[in-house]
Design an enzyme around this catalytic site. Structure first.
Site, mmCIF file in Angstrom:
data_model
loop_
_atom_site.group_PDB
_atom_site.id
_atom_site.type_symbol
_atom_site.label_atom_id
_atom_site.label_comp_id
_atom_site.label_asym_id
_atom_site.label_seq_id
_atom_site.Cartn_x
_atom_site.Cartn_y
_atom_site.Cartn_z
ATOM 1 N N TYR A 66 -63.273 39.807 -46.355
ATOM 2 C CA TYR A 66 -62.049 40.839 -45.981
ATOM 3 C C TYR A 66 -62.329 41.219 -44.750
ATOM 4 C CZ TYR A 66 -59.830 45.161 -45.044
ATOM 5 O OH TYR A 66 -58.948 46.019 -44.507
ATOM 6 N N GLU B 290 -63.115 49.424 -40.029
ATOM 7 C CA GLU B 290 -63.039 48.670 -41.369
ATOM 8 C C GLU B 290 -64.357 48.688 -42.599
ATOM 9 O OE1 GLU B 290 -60.620 47.197 -42.691
ATOM 10 O OE2 GLU B 290 -59.161 47.399 -40.969
ATOM 11 N N ASP C 114 -56.496 43.555 -48.819
ATOM 12 C CA ASP C 114 -57.401 44.891 -49.450
ATOM 13 C C ASP C 114 -56.635 45.361 -50.357
ATOM 14 O OD1 ASP C 114 -55.038 46.273 -48.570
ATOM 15 O OD2 ASP C 114 -56.206 47.469 -47.114
#
Ligand code: SF4
Length: 353
Positions: free
Chosen positions: A126, A43, A144
């Site tokens: 996020y 990520e 996202d």
């Protein structure tokens, strides 16, 4: 029992995901537990970078540092060198800080709660949600760029980004399921990446086609609207490629950039400050008084907030006078954490542009 609209969206998307999920190196196979370290690492790498680029970096990081404790124990310079080319070096420094924090605060195991993840260095809203959902199957809403596009279209949201973000988040939260939250998050990402693409979305094969307000209104390809961006300014500077004959062969002068600021802590070919004034005096920042020769074309590099034009000067040092920096063997340059803009300077100075 009749399903609610949210439950219909959830089951339609999860059924589609079970048949069409992408196979990605950091993604657990169906039914297998996810590795939180792999999820977090991917990520962080995927922010602002494509899946295709990240695959190689991810494999190298995992081969070299198989656990978060291994990464925490690595020297920062090794991490920066391995990261070189991915850009956004503040992320690499935070990656290392975060690995250390996971070891120190949590005994080498990532916490599963969004709030505890959010307290770690380099983990924003996020990433905290993504790790909580994907690695631990917590009910967390993951938004996202792909998800922003899908939700904007599903509800035909007309307000432009970024103003529409609170509404998008609220709408995404409404349909985040309690069970299979991780699969649902990944399914939305996959839908955005493979079906609900920026241009020409494939509505015919979309599991949400029957419910999608933008498709029904015939405006899918126009959404999401975006506010006009300001044009990117140009900054100018000079880079000084200074060579000398060292004991083991030709050497070039490198310098470490200050820890704070753009490309902080990375090595560079000594350069003048980068300013919007194209007449600024760069010469006073030359590392030595030698006969400098200009390389024909400037090096151009585009950062997120500005475009950079660097005039590259080449010079040779005959004596061994003191200079600020370190001498690096030309045949060992790859051992240094040079950011992409500096690898362009190296190529220009060596006539390999
Ligand atoms: Fe996107 Fe089309 Fe699916 Fe709507 S129907 S979510 S626009 S692919």
């Amino acid at each position: 029992m009749t399903k609610t609209p949210a439950q219909t969206l959830q089951s339609d998307l999860l059924d589609w995901y079970d048949r069409h999920r992408r196979i990605l190196p950091w993604r657990a196979l169906p039914g297998a537990p996810a590795d939180p370290y792999a999820v977090w690492l991917s990520e962080i790498m995927l922010q602002q970078t494509t899946v295709a680029t990240v695959k190689g970096y991810f494999a190298r990081f995992l081969a070299r540092w198989p656990t978060v404790a291994d990464l925490a124990a690595a020297p920062l310079d090794d991490v920066l060198t391995e990261w070189a080319g991915l850009g956004y070096y503040a992320r690499a420094r935070n990656l290392h800080k975060c690995a250390n924090a996971v070891v120190e605060r949590h005994g080498g195991r990532f916490p599963s709660e969004e709030a505890a993840l959010l307290a770690l260095p380099g983990i924003g809203r996020y990433t905290a949600a993504a790790v909580a959902a994907i690695a631990f199957d917590r009910q967390a809403t993951v938004v996202d760029g792909n998800v922003e596009r899908v939700i904007s279209r599903l509800h035909a949201i007309q307000d432009p980004l970024p103003d529409s973000r609170p509404e998008i988040y609220r709408r995404a939260a409404e349909i985040t399921p309690v069970r299979r939250a991780g699969d649902f998050a990944q399914a939305m990402m996959d839908l955005g990446a493979t079906v609900c693409t920026p241009r020409n979305p494939s509505c015919m094969v979309c599991p949400w086609s029957a419910h999608c307000a933008a498709r029904i209104a015939g405006i899918a390809g126009e959404l999401p609207h975006k506010k006009d961006k300001k044009p990117r300014p140009t900054r100018y500077g000079m880079a000084f490629w200074l060579e000398r004959e060292g004991v083991g062969g030709r050497e070039v002068l490198l310098r470490r950039r200050p820890e704070e600021g753009l490309l902080g802590g990375m090595m560079e070919i000594p350069s003048s400050p980068w300013t919007e004034d194209d007449a600024a005096d760069g010469w006073s920042h030359a590392p030595a008084q030698v006969a400098w020769e200009a390389v024909d074309e400037p090096v151009i590099h585009v950062f997120t907030h500005f475009r950079l034009e660097l005039d590259v000067m080449r010079g040779a040092m005959l004596g061994r006078g003191p200079v600020d920096g370190v001498w690096a063997r030309l045949d060992r340059l790859k051992d240094y954490a040079l950011p992409t803009v500096m690898t362009k300077v190296v190529k220009a100075a060596r006539g390999k542009a």
